[in-house]
Design a protein around this motif. Structure first.
Motif, PDB file in Angstrom:
ATOM      1  N   LEU A  88       7.491  -0.377   1.965  1.00 47.41           N
ATOM      2  CA  LEU A  88       6.456  -0.141   0.973  1.00 47.41           C
ATOM      3  C   LEU A  88       6.952   0.905  -0.011  1.00 47.41           C
ATOM      4  O   LEU A  88       7.713   1.802   0.361  1.00 47.41           O
ATOM      5  CB  LEU A  88       5.166   0.378   1.626  1.00 47.41           C
ATOM      6  N   ARG A  89       6.502   0.780  -1.239  1.00 47.56           N
ATOM      7  CA  ARG A  89       6.839   1.752  -2.283  1.00 47.56           C
ATOM      8  C   ARG A  89       5.544   2.175  -2.963  1.00 47.56           C
ATOM      9  O   ARG A  89       4.670   1.349  -3.205  1.00 47.56           O
ATOM     10  CB  ARG A  89       7.781   1.114  -3.296  1.00 47.56           C
ATOM     11  N   MET A  90       5.443   3.462  -3.262  1.00 51.56           N
ATOM     12  CA  MET A  90       4.265   3.956  -3.948  1.00 51.56           C
ATOM     13  C   MET A  90       4.440   3.774  -5.449  1.00 51.56           C
ATOM     14  O   MET A  90       5.471   4.144  -6.018  1.00 51.56           O
ATOM     15  CB  MET A  90       4.042   5.431  -3.629  1.00 51.56           C
ATOM     16  N   THR A  91       3.441   3.180  -6.078  1.00 51.78           N
ATOM     17  CA  THR A  91       3.378   3.076  -7.531  1.00 51.78           C
ATOM     18  C   THR A  91       2.103   3.787  -7.968  1.00 51.78           C
ATOM     19  O   THR A  91       1.295   4.209  -7.123  1.00 51.78           O
ATOM     20  CB  THR A  91       3.316   1.599  -7.983  1.00 51.78           C
ATOM     21  N   ARG A  92       1.891   3.898  -9.251  1.00 55.82           N
ATOM     22  CA  ARG A  92       0.651   4.523  -9.744  1.00 55.82           C
ATOM     23  C   ARG A  92      -0.569   3.742  -9.270  1.00 55.82           C
ATOM     24  O   ARG A  92      -1.650   4.304  -9.118  1.00 55.82           O
ATOM     25  CB  ARG A  92       0.659   4.613 -11.262  1.00 55.82           C
ATOM     26  N   ALA A  93      -0.398   2.450  -9.001  1.00 54.77           N
ATOM     27  CA  ALA A  93      -1.502   1.607  -8.538  1.00 54.77           C
ATOM     28  C   ALA A  93      -1.707   1.673  -7.025  1.00 54.77           C
ATOM     29  O   ALA A  93      -2.717   1.202  -6.518  1.00 54.77           O
ATOM     30  CB  ALA A  93      -1.255   0.170  -8.958  1.00 54.77           C
ATOM     31  N   LEU A 144       0.285   1.527  -2.864  1.00 51.86           N
ATOM     32  CA  LEU A 144       1.429   1.041  -2.092  1.00 51.86           C
ATOM     33  C   LEU A 144       1.633  -0.444  -2.341  1.00 51.86           C
ATOM     34  O   LEU A 144       0.686  -1.228  -2.297  1.00 51.86           O
ATOM     35  CB  LEU A 144       1.202   1.267  -0.597  1.00 51.86           C
ATOM     36  N   VAL A 145       2.879  -0.814  -2.607  1.00 48.97           N
ATOM     37  CA  VAL A 145       3.228  -2.217  -2.805  1.00 48.97           C
ATOM     38  C   VAL A 145       4.449  -2.533  -1.952  1.00 48.97           C
ATOM     39  O   VAL A 145       5.292  -1.676  -1.711  1.00 48.97           O
ATOM     40  CB  VAL A 145       3.516  -2.542  -4.288  1.00 48.97           C
ATOM     41  N   PRO A 146       4.544  -3.782  -1.491  1.00 45.68           N
ATOM     42  CA  PRO A 146       5.729  -4.175  -0.725  1.00 45.68           C
ATOM     43  C   PRO A 146       6.966  -4.126  -1.617  1.00 45.68           C
ATOM     44  O   PRO A 146       6.896  -4.383  -2.813  1.00 45.68           O
ATOM     45  CB  PRO A 146       5.439  -5.612  -0.301  1.00 45.68           C
ATOM     46  N   THR A 147       8.077  -3.808  -1.022  1.00 42.00           N
ATOM     47  CA  THR A 147       9.330  -3.781  -1.774  1.00 42.00           C
ATOM     48  C   THR A 147      10.073  -5.082  -1.565  1.00 42.00           C
ATOM     49  O   THR A 147       9.911  -5.759  -0.550  1.00 42.00           O
ATOM     50  CB  THR A 147      10.234  -2.612  -1.323  1.00 42.00           C
ATOM     51  N   GLY A 148      10.881  -5.443  -2.518  1.00 42.36           N
ATOM     52  CA  GLY A 148      11.734  -6.627  -2.395  1.00 42.36           C
ATOM     53  C   GLY A 148      10.958  -7.871  -2.048  1.00 42.36           C
ATOM     54  O   GLY A 148       9.880  -8.126  -2.566  1.00 42.36           O
ATOM     55  N   SER A 149      11.494  -8.624  -1.107  1.00 45.02           N
ATOM     56  CA  SER A 149      10.868  -9.890  -0.722  1.00 45.02           C
ATOM     57  C   SER A 149       9.969  -9.736   0.486  1.00 45.02           C
ATOM     58  O   SER A 149       9.414 -10.717   0.956  1.00 45.02           O
ATOM     59  CB  SER A 149      11.952 -10.922  -0.426  1.00 45.02           C
ATOM     60  N   ASP A 150       9.800  -8.504   0.989  1.00 46.82           N
ATOM     61  CA  ASP A 150       8.970  -8.304   2.185  1.00 46.82           C
ATOM     62  C   ASP A 150       7.513  -8.158   1.781  1.00 46.82           C
ATOM     63  O   ASP A 150       6.960  -7.075   1.680  1.00 46.82           O
ATOM     64  CB  ASP A 150       9.434  -7.058   2.947  1.00 46.82           C
ATOM     65  N   ARG A 151       6.847  -9.259   1.525  1.00 51.21           N
ATOM     66  CA  ARG A 151       5.449  -9.260   1.082  1.00 51.21           C
ATOM     67  C   ARG A 151       4.479  -9.094   2.244  1.00 51.21           C
ATOM     68  O   ARG A 151       3.296  -8.919   2.035  1.00 51.21           O
ATOM     69  CB  ARG A 151       5.113 -10.554   0.335  1.00 51.21           C
ATOM     70  N   VAL A 195       6.920   3.374   4.316  1.00 54.07           N
ATOM     71  CA  VAL A 195       7.495   3.964   3.105  1.00 54.07           C
ATOM     72  C   VAL A 195       8.913   4.434   3.406  1.00 54.07           C
ATOM     73  O   VAL A 195       9.850   4.151   2.654  1.00 54.07           O
ATOM     74  CB  VAL A 195       6.626   5.130   2.585  1.00 54.07           C
ATOM     75  N   VAL A 196       9.088   5.141   4.514  1.00 58.88           N
ATOM     76  CA  VAL A 196      10.408   5.650   4.886  1.00 58.88           C
ATOM     77  C   VAL A 196      11.386   4.505   5.141  1.00 58.88           C
ATOM     78  O   VAL A 196      12.557   4.592   4.774  1.00 58.88           O
ATOM     79  CB  VAL A 196      10.301   6.590   6.114  1.00 58.88           C
ATOM     80  N   ALA A 197      10.907   3.427   5.728  1.00 57.83           N
ATOM     81  CA  ALA A 197      11.762   2.255   5.996  1.00 57.83           C
ATOM     82  C   ALA A 197      11.985   1.417   4.735  1.00 57.83           C
ATOM     83  O   ALA A 197      12.661   0.393   4.785  1.00 57.83           O
ATOM     84  CB  ALA A 197      11.136   1.394   7.085  1.00 57.83           C
ATOM     85  N   ARG A 198      11.393   1.844   3.629  1.00 54.47           N
ATOM     86  CA  ARG A 198      11.484   1.154   2.336  1.00 54.47           C
ATOM     87  C   ARG A 198      10.890  -0.247   2.378  1.00 54.47           C
ATOM     88  O   ARG A 198      11.337  -1.155   1.676  1.00 54.47           O
ATOM     89  CB  ARG A 198      12.925   1.137   1.831  1.00 54.47           C
TER      90      ARG A 198
END
Length: 83
Positions: A65-70, A72-79, A60-63
């Protein structure tokens, strides 16, 4: 007599680690929730993904992963960040 330097150490409480607090703060901002809720969400989301809570917090700190209501989801293109 056992060697105190090779004895296993008990797992430290992740909430005592600075990266846990930093990730919790980021989740507070992302979701607009209080710190206790953000910490609970981080723990639950990490567990649901099979990640150690500190690994999830670092991502999360490294961005990565991002927290959504659903959750943790990967951010950007880092799946690959959740595996």
């Amino acid at each position: 007599m056992s060697d105190v330097f090779s004895a296993p150490r008990p797992a430290a409480d992740p909430a005592a680690h600075p990266v846990f607090h930093q990730a919790t703060g980021m989740i507070v901002v992302q979701l607009g929730v209080d710190a206790a809720d953000a910490a609970a969400r981080l723990r639950a989301a990490a567990g649901s993904l099979g990640l150690d809570v500190l690994v999830a917090a670092r991502r999360v700190v490294a961005r990565q992963l991002r927290m959504t209501r659903a959750g943790l989801v990967p951010t950007g293109s880092d799946r690959s960040a959740v595996s």
